[in-house]
Design an enzyme around this catalytic site. Structure first.
Site, short mmCIF file in Angstrom:
data_model
loop_
_atom_site.label_atom_id
_atom_site.label_comp_id
_atom_site.label_asym_id
_atom_site.label_seq_id
_atom_site.Cartn_x
_atom_site.Cartn_y
_atom_site.Cartn_z
N ARG A 248 0.84 -1.19 0.00
CA ARG A 248 0.00 0.00 0.00
C ARG A 248 0.88 1.24 0.00
O ARG A 248 1.85 1.33 0.76
CB ARG A 248 -0.93 0.02 1.24
CG ARG A 248 -2.07 -0.98 1.16
CD ARG A 248 -3.10 -0.58 0.13
NE ARG A 248 -4.23 -1.49 0.07
CZ ARG A 248 -4.33 -2.53 -0.75
NH1 ARG A 248 -3.33 -2.79 -1.57
NH2 ARG A 248 -5.41 -3.28 -0.77
N ASP A 272 5.53 -0.39 -6.33
CA ASP A 272 4.36 -0.72 -7.13
C ASP A 272 3.14 0.07 -6.66
O ASP A 272 2.16 0.18 -7.38
CB ASP A 272 4.07 -2.22 -7.06
CG ASP A 272 2.91 -2.63 -7.96
OD1 ASP A 272 3.03 -2.46 -9.19
OD2 ASP A 272 1.87 -3.10 -7.45
N GLU A 277 -1.02 7.94 -5.74
CA GLU A 277 -1.24 7.31 -7.04
C GLU A 277 -2.62 7.56 -7.66
O GLU A 277 -2.78 7.48 -8.88
CB GLU A 277 -1.04 5.80 -6.93
CG GLU A 277 -2.09 5.05 -6.13
CD GLU A 277 -1.77 3.57 -6.00
OE1 GLU A 277 -2.63 2.76 -6.39
OE2 GLU A 277 -0.67 3.21 -5.53
N HIS A 309 0.96 0.03 -9.83
CA HIS A 309 0.04 -0.83 -9.07
C HIS A 309 -0.41 -2.02 -9.92
O HIS A 309 -1.60 -2.35 -10.01
CB HIS A 309 -1.18 -0.03 -8.60
CG HIS A 309 -1.77 -0.57 -7.33
ND1 HIS A 309 -2.27 0.24 -6.33
CD2 HIS A 309 -1.95 -1.84 -6.88
CE1 HIS A 309 -2.74 -0.50 -5.34
NE2 HIS A 309 -2.54 -1.77 -5.65
#
Length: 349
Positions: A248, A272, A277, A309
């Protein structure tokens, strides 16, 4: 005299409406429809918002997936459309206004386990790539610079790998890294009895930070975990540490990591998920002004691997997310116990 009515024949067919269905999800949605021909399934590629909630009018339940918040207005609009049974195709529920959901009598499900391997594999592959300085070597190769030095790598088996969070994903990641030959240590406030017997756990996060060459996060975004990677925790880590966040975004203080990269304290960073985001990831910015200078800086660094992500993004995982969410929603509609109900606890909203 008892009169039996076939509700399907008189137009009372059960209906499920799905939001934000992507092209890659359509084959699995159609697979589910084919297996449930007595269910009316309709969908849109639009996100669930107060404005699009009306699209679900007449449905018995909805299947959703989005990074946007499920605000009080959104939930109210969905309830006004007659729908309070909502099944998420993902894990995270921190973007739901739980107080409003409880007030309106919502029943919510998620898909807590769709493919631990997808995320764990991605984290392991990216960590190994950082250790071998693959991005630097790729850039050299693109320029036809075929010299070895100074782009020397580190072997995974020579690293102490610290795993923060030993749930489904964390355990798969541990097995993968052990397959490389690495020594694995772990920390979790909820210890797995089998892992504890085998001696994986250290006593504290501080112990893990001090011992690990690679640190991979596999914990949820709850208040206690926000910015667990920060200036103080980075200072406790070994010089040349590799940090991996495929969990997260808010777990990491991005500015603190940048400072660690600038100083050389951090050898490499796998990202990631990103704390800012929403509105940036999963969009095409080619030929447009990029909206986040900090993220652009990270993308351009030779020792940082950024993916938008996508650790979860495999055919195996996407199929499970779709199928399990629809199965859950149908159970809610039928008054049955779903496989993964969400407890409507109070949250930050």
């Amino acid at each position: 005299m008892v009169i039996l009515i076939n509700f399907t024949e008189v137009g009372f067919m059960t209906k499920v409406f799905a939001y934000a269905i992507r092209k890659d999800e359509e084959p699995f949605l159609n697979e589910w429809k084919e297996a449930h021909k007595d269910i009316d399934v309709d969908y849109t590629d639009k996100l669930l918002t107060p404005e699009t909630a009306k699209l679900a009018k007449g449905a018995d339940g909805v299947v959703v997936y989005q990074q946007l918040d499920y605000t009080a207005d959104t939930l109210q609009a969905l309830a006004d459309a007659g729908v309070t049974k909502m099944s998420l195709r993902n894990v995270g529920v921190d973007n739901i206004d739980m107080d409003k959901a409880k007030e309106l009598g919502f029943q919510i499900t998620n898909v807590p386990v769709y493919s631990p391997n997808a995320i764990a594999e991605h984290a392991a592959i990216q960590a190994a790539r950082v250790l071998r300085q693959d991005k630097r070597m790729d850039e050299k190769m693109a320029k036809r610079d075929l010299r070895w030095a100074p782009t020397i790598g580190r072997e995974v088996r020579d690293q102490v790998v610290g795993v923060v969070g030993t749930g489904h994903i964390g355990q798969v990641f541990m097995r993968i890294m052990e397959g490389f030959g690495a020594k694995v240590i772990a920390y979790d406030i909820f210890k797995n009895p089998e892992l504890e017997k085998k001696g994986y756990y250290v006593d504290s996060l501080d112990d893990l930070y001090k011992q690990a060459d690679v640190i991979s996060l596999h914990v949820p975004d709850v208040p206690a975990n926000v910015h667990m990677i920060n200036d103080k925790s980075i200072a406790e880590m070994k010089d040349g540490v590799v940090i991996v966040n495929c969990s997260r975004g808010p777990l990491v203080d991005t500015d603190a990591v940048i400072r660690g990269l600038d100083s050389g304290k951090i050898f490499g960073f796998v990202m990631d998920t990103y704390e800012d985001e929403v509105g940036v990831f999963n969009k095409d910015w080619e030929g447009k002004e990029f909206p986040d200078k900090r993220l652009a800086d990270l993308i351009d660094r030779p020792n940082v691997l950024v993916t938008p992500h996508t650790a979860f993004y495999t055919t195996h995982a996407v199929r499970n997310m779709v199928v399990k969410a629809f199965n859950n929603n149908l159970k809610l509609i039928n008054g049955e116990k779903p496989d993964s109900p969400v407890t409507l606890n109070k949250n930050k909203f």
